[in-house]
Write an enzyme that holds these catalytic residues in place. Structure first.
Site, PDB file in Angstrom:
ATOM      1  N   PHE A 178       0.843  -1.194   0.000  1.00  0.00           N
ATOM      2  CA  PHE A 178       0.000   0.000   0.000  1.00  0.00           C
ATOM      3  C   PHE A 178       0.887   1.256   0.000  1.00  0.00           C
ATOM      4  O   PHE A 178       1.850   1.327   0.762  1.00  0.00           O
ATOM      5  CB  PHE A 178      -0.900  -0.032   1.237  1.00  0.00           C
ATOM      6  CG  PHE A 178      -2.066   0.888   1.136  1.00  0.00           C
ATOM      7  CD1 PHE A 178      -3.194   0.526   0.402  1.00  0.00           C
ATOM      8  CD2 PHE A 178      -2.052   2.132   1.751  1.00  0.00           C
ATOM      9  CE1 PHE A 178      -4.281   1.382   0.293  1.00  0.00           C
ATOM     10  CE2 PHE A 178      -3.124   2.996   1.646  1.00  0.00           C
ATOM     11  CZ  PHE A 178      -4.248   2.615   0.919  1.00  0.00           C
ATOM     12  N   ASP A 196       2.359  -5.411   7.976  1.00  0.00           N
ATOM     13  CA  ASP A 196       1.156  -4.581   7.871  1.00  0.00           C
ATOM     14  C   ASP A 196      -0.033  -5.541   7.764  1.00  0.00           C
ATOM     15  O   ASP A 196      -0.188  -6.230   6.753  1.00  0.00           O
ATOM     16  CB  ASP A 196       1.268  -3.711   6.602  1.00  0.00           C
ATOM     17  CG  ASP A 196       0.017  -2.882   6.345  1.00  0.00           C
ATOM     18  OD1 ASP A 196      -1.076  -3.281   6.786  1.00  0.00           O
ATOM     19  OD2 ASP A 196       0.134  -1.839   5.671  1.00  0.00           O
ATOM     20  N   ARG A 214     -12.652  -5.035  -6.496  1.00  0.00           N
ATOM     21  CA  ARG A 214     -12.482  -5.884  -5.313  1.00  0.00           C
ATOM     22  C   ARG A 214     -13.860  -6.201  -4.737  1.00  0.00           C
ATOM     23  O   ARG A 214     -14.695  -5.298  -4.564  1.00  0.00           O
ATOM     24  CB  ARG A 214     -11.630  -5.184  -4.247  1.00  0.00           C
ATOM     25  CG  ARG A 214     -10.172  -5.034  -4.619  1.00  0.00           C
ATOM     26  CD  ARG A 214      -9.321  -4.564  -3.447  1.00  0.00           C
ATOM     27  NE  ARG A 214      -9.842  -3.372  -2.791  1.00  0.00           N
ATOM     28  CZ  ARG A 214      -9.230  -2.714  -1.817  1.00  0.00           C
ATOM     29  NH1 ARG A 214      -8.066  -3.153  -1.365  1.00  0.00           N
ATOM     30  NH2 ARG A 214      -9.756  -1.643  -1.283  1.00  0.00           N
ATOM     31  N   TYR A 228     -10.688  -0.567  11.039  1.00  0.00           N
ATOM     32  CA  TYR A 228     -11.920  -0.111  10.366  1.00  0.00           C
ATOM     33  C   TYR A 228     -12.359  -0.975   9.193  1.00  0.00           C
ATOM     34  O   TYR A 228     -13.426  -0.760   8.646  1.00  0.00           O
ATOM     35  CB  TYR A 228     -11.815   1.355   9.928  1.00  0.00           C
ATOM     36  CG  TYR A 228     -10.597   1.762   9.124  1.00  0.00           C
ATOM     37  CD1 TYR A 228     -10.423   1.352   7.815  1.00  0.00           C
ATOM     38  CD2 TYR A 228      -9.636   2.607   9.688  1.00  0.00           C
ATOM     39  CE1 TYR A 228      -9.310   1.761   7.087  1.00  0.00           C
ATOM     40  CE2 TYR A 228      -8.517   3.009   8.969  1.00  0.00           C
ATOM     41  CZ  TYR A 228      -8.365   2.579   7.667  1.00  0.00           C
ATOM     42  OH  TYR A 228      -7.264   2.980   6.947  1.00  0.00           O
ATOM     43  N   LYS A 229     -11.530  -1.941   8.811  1.00  0.00           N
ATOM     44  CA  LYS A 229     -11.929  -2.785   7.676  1.00  0.00           C
ATOM     45  C   LYS A 229     -12.704  -3.994   8.212  1.00  0.00           C
ATOM     46  O   LYS A 229     -13.870  -3.873   8.568  1.00  0.00           O
ATOM     47  CB  LYS A 229     -10.704  -3.240   6.891  1.00  0.00           C
ATOM     48  CG  LYS A 229      -9.855  -2.106   6.327  1.00  0.00           C
ATOM     49  CD  LYS A 229      -8.738  -2.707   5.495  1.00  0.00           C
ATOM     50  CE  LYS A 229      -7.632  -1.734   5.181  1.00  0.00           C
ATOM     51  NZ  LYS A 229      -8.017  -0.558   4.441  1.00  0.00           N
TER      52      LYS A 229
HETATM   53  C1  LIG Z   1      -2.434  -2.316   3.673  1.00  0.00           C
HETATM   54  C2  LIG Z   1      -2.701  -0.906   4.110  1.00  0.00           C
HETATM   55  N1  LIG Z   1      -1.707  -0.193   4.694  1.00  0.00           N
HETATM   56  C3  LIG Z   1      -1.904   1.071   5.089  1.00  0.00           C
HETATM   57  C4  LIG Z   1      -3.121   1.700   4.933  1.00  0.00           C
HETATM   58  C5  LIG Z   1      -3.233   3.113   5.406  1.00  0.00           C
HETATM   59  O1  LIG Z   1      -3.983   3.155   6.589  1.00  0.00           O
HETATM   60  P1  LIG Z   1      -4.269   4.521   7.368  1.00  0.00           P
HETATM   61  O2  LIG Z   1      -4.801   5.485   6.360  1.00  0.00           O
HETATM   62  O3  LIG Z   1      -5.316   4.143   8.362  1.00  0.00           O
HETATM   63  O4  LIG Z   1      -3.022   4.976   7.981  1.00  0.00           O
HETATM   64  C6  LIG Z   1      -4.186   1.002   4.343  1.00  0.00           C
HETATM   65  C7  LIG Z   1      -5.517   1.585   4.117  1.00  0.00           C
HETATM   66  O5  LIG Z   1      -5.810   2.718   4.122  1.00  0.00           O
HETATM   67  C8  LIG Z   1      -3.950  -0.327   3.913  1.00  0.00           C
HETATM   68  O6  LIG Z   1      -4.906  -1.036   3.331  1.00  0.00           O
HETATM   69  N1  LIG Z   2      -8.711   4.471   4.716  1.00  0.00           N
HETATM   70  C1  LIG Z   2      -9.534   4.718   3.673  1.00  0.00           C
HETATM   71  C2  LIG Z   2     -10.185   5.948   3.564  1.00  0.00           C
HETATM   72  C3  LIG Z   2     -11.037   6.206   2.492  1.00  0.00           C
HETATM   73  C4  LIG Z   2     -11.221   5.220   1.552  1.00  0.00           C
HETATM   74  C5  LIG Z   2     -10.590   4.011   1.614  1.00  0.00           C
HETATM   75  C6  LIG Z   2      -9.710   3.754   2.675  1.00  0.00           C
HETATM   76  C7  LIG Z   2      -8.992   2.488   2.763  1.00  0.00           C
HETATM   77  O1  LIG Z   2      -8.707   2.056   3.829  1.00  0.00           O
HETATM   78  C8  LIG Z   2      -8.628   1.794   1.534  1.00  0.00           C
HETATM   79  C9  LIG Z   2      -7.887   0.531   1.804  1.00  0.00           C
HETATM   80  N2  LIG Z   2      -6.699   0.754   2.593  1.00  0.00           N
HETATM   81  C10 LIG Z   2      -7.477  -0.244   0.570  1.00  0.00           C
HETATM   82  O2  LIG Z   2      -7.135  -1.391   0.710  1.00  0.00           O
HETATM   83  O3  LIG Z   2      -7.491   0.271  -0.541  1.00  0.00           O
END
Ligand SMILES: Cc1ncc(COP(=O)(O)O)c(C=O)c1O
Ligand SMILES: Nc1ccccc1C(=O)C[C@H](N)C(=O)O
Length: 424
Positions: free
Chosen positions: A128, A209, A384, A234-235
């Site tokens: 990510f 992660d 997805r 939150y997922k």
């Molecule tokens: C695998 C992964 N890492 C990092 C993030 C970033 O998380 P956050 O925005 O909560 O820091 C996300 C989703 O947003 C994710 O799916």
């Molecule tokens: N934090 C978000 C805020 C707004 C919209 C999506 C996210 C996601 O978490 C996306 C997710 N990480 C992803 O696997 O694409």
């Protein structure tokens, strides 16, 4: 002979031991939610515990920290106990704090110790983006050039990583490894115990992660000897938009000073001494920074209770049954329409969502939304779909694939532009 009737899907629902949990959630009234891998739905229990914390604030003011239904001063620790079994950590190895990206910053600041020849961080090319931004900035803070000190292992096909390639990149120049547990696009599960063992044999620390695996698959981080991990709640855990994240630090690292220190990382009995010399907590609590976001923690009390009640094994079993059923339907119904299933077919490597690749993916997603089906889209060509064990049914899966077939048969997607929305 496989049965591709809706009646068969309904039959599967009747045999589902987790079926009653669906009623615990607020589901879309006239649609099907398939995006629990991005933002899980609100449950009635999560709503209740949030309202209880609001009532504590209303009724108690500052005393909410120590009195009330869920004293805020210990809320992060209380939630860590609920989070720990889900990732296979001891309660003291887990903390609910920060956010994914903030926790990654904290853990790299604490555990990346470049020395002599070992000055590099190993990651992968599919992870990510936020993780890569964080790793690059951490290197820059140490005066190290990311183009030289961040090694990203490539994927042969752009979908999957090969453990042998990751291990081959664990050279004596690597100080720290950061990898995903489950890849956010393809849903591939990496072999975490094998990677942790290989890293340690080479004297390298390894962190994961776990955003796409917590609440989706069982973990055994303590047993596997993983050095640290971090995730969002939150997922799959349905803790609410932007809810507080989680981190794991193996007990062998207790006593490591937090790279980013703050007073909530103090030993609880010392924190209000207001001493300018910090006494860090003697467990993962040391990696907290400032005051917890109480209202954002509160829904997790209700949300996580369900996971502990059901257990990760049962959740995993249903999740795999749902994605396997979905693959069968896709292969049967969508065969002529040019989709490619970009997720592992081997259940041991498959996380909790499926990635469907198609050149028209952006507008197929828009057509699905028109039918009140909520997928998500990842550029350039991925749809997805996450059938969630606690609230989706086999009939949901059936209806989604039948609708997708109709969208393709009738070329309904042509009514939309093939470009992504702002939040896709
Ligand atoms: C695998 C992964 N890492 C990092 C993030 C970033 O998380 P956050 O925005 O909560 O820091 C996300 C989703 O947003 C994710 O799916
Ligand atoms: N934090 C978000 C805020 C707004 C919209 C999506 C996210 C996601 O978490 C996306 C997710 N990480 C992803 O696997 O694409």
């Amino acid at each position: 002979m496989k049965d591709f009737t809706r009646a068969y899907a309904q039959q599967l629902d009747k045999q589902d031991p987790l079926a009653s949990y669906r009623e615990e959630f607020y589901l879309p009234e006239d649609g099907i939610y398939m995006d629990g891998n991005s933002l899980g739905l609100l449950s009635k229990r999560a709503e209740r515990t949030l309202l209880e914390s609001l009532a504590d604030w209303k009724e108690l003011g500052i005393d909410g920290w120590m009195s009330g239904r869920h004293p805020w001063f210990n809320l992060s620790e209380e939630l860590a106990e609920l989070n720990a079994p889900l990732i296979g950590g001891k309660p003291e190895e887990v903390m609910v704090t920060g956010s994914t990206t903030v926790n990654l910053h904290q853990l790299v600041a604490s555990f990346f110790k470049p020395e002599g020849k070992r000055t590099k961080i190993l990651a992968d090319a599919l992870t990510f983006p936020s993780d890569i931004y964080a790793l690059k900035s951490q290197l820059e803070l140490r005066g190290l050039d990311p183009s030289e000190h961040l090694v990203q292992v490539d994927s042969p096909d752009g979908r999957f990583l090969v453990e042998d390639d990751l291990i081959a990149a664990m050279t004596d120049e690597i100080a720290l490894i950061v990898l995903p547990t489950v890849l956010y696009r393809s849903g591939q599960i990496l072999d975490m115990p094998r990677l942790a063992k290989a890293a340690h044999e080479r004297d390298i620390l390894i962190g994961f992660d776990a955003c796409h695996s917590v609440g989706a698959i069982p973990h055994d981080f303590h047993e596997w000897g993983v050095d640290f991990a971090y995730w969002c709640n939150y997922k799959h855990l349905n803790g609410g938009p932007g809810t507080v994240g989680g981190l794991f630090v193996h007990e062998r690292h207790f006593g490591t000073a937090p790279g980013l220190a703050g007073w909530f990382g103090s030993r609880k009995d010392k924190q209000f001494d207001m001493d300018h010399t910090m006494t860090p907590a003697e467990h993962a609590g040391a990696f907290q920074i400032g005051t917890p976001h109480v209202m954002s923690l509160a829904p997790q009390l209700g949300a996580l209770e369900m996971f502990n009640e059901v257990g990760m094994e049962a959740i995993r079993q249903k999740s795999l049954a749902l994605t396997t059923y979905m693959i069968d339907l896709i292969e049967d119904m969508l065969a002529p329409h040019g989709f490619f299933i970009g997720s592992p077919t081997d259940t041991r490597q498959r996380g909790a969502h499926l990635s469907l690749e198609h050149p028209e993916a952006a507008r197929i997603c828009k057509a699905l939304k028109k039918h009140h089906i909520i997928p998500d889209f990842r550029a350039p060509n991925i749809i997805r779909l996450a059938p969630v064990a606690l609230y989706n049914t086999f009939t949901d899966v059936y209806d989604v694939i039948v609708t997708l077939k109709k969208i393709m048969d009738d070329k309904e997607y042509e009514a939309f532009e093939n470009v992504r929305e702002v939040v896709a």
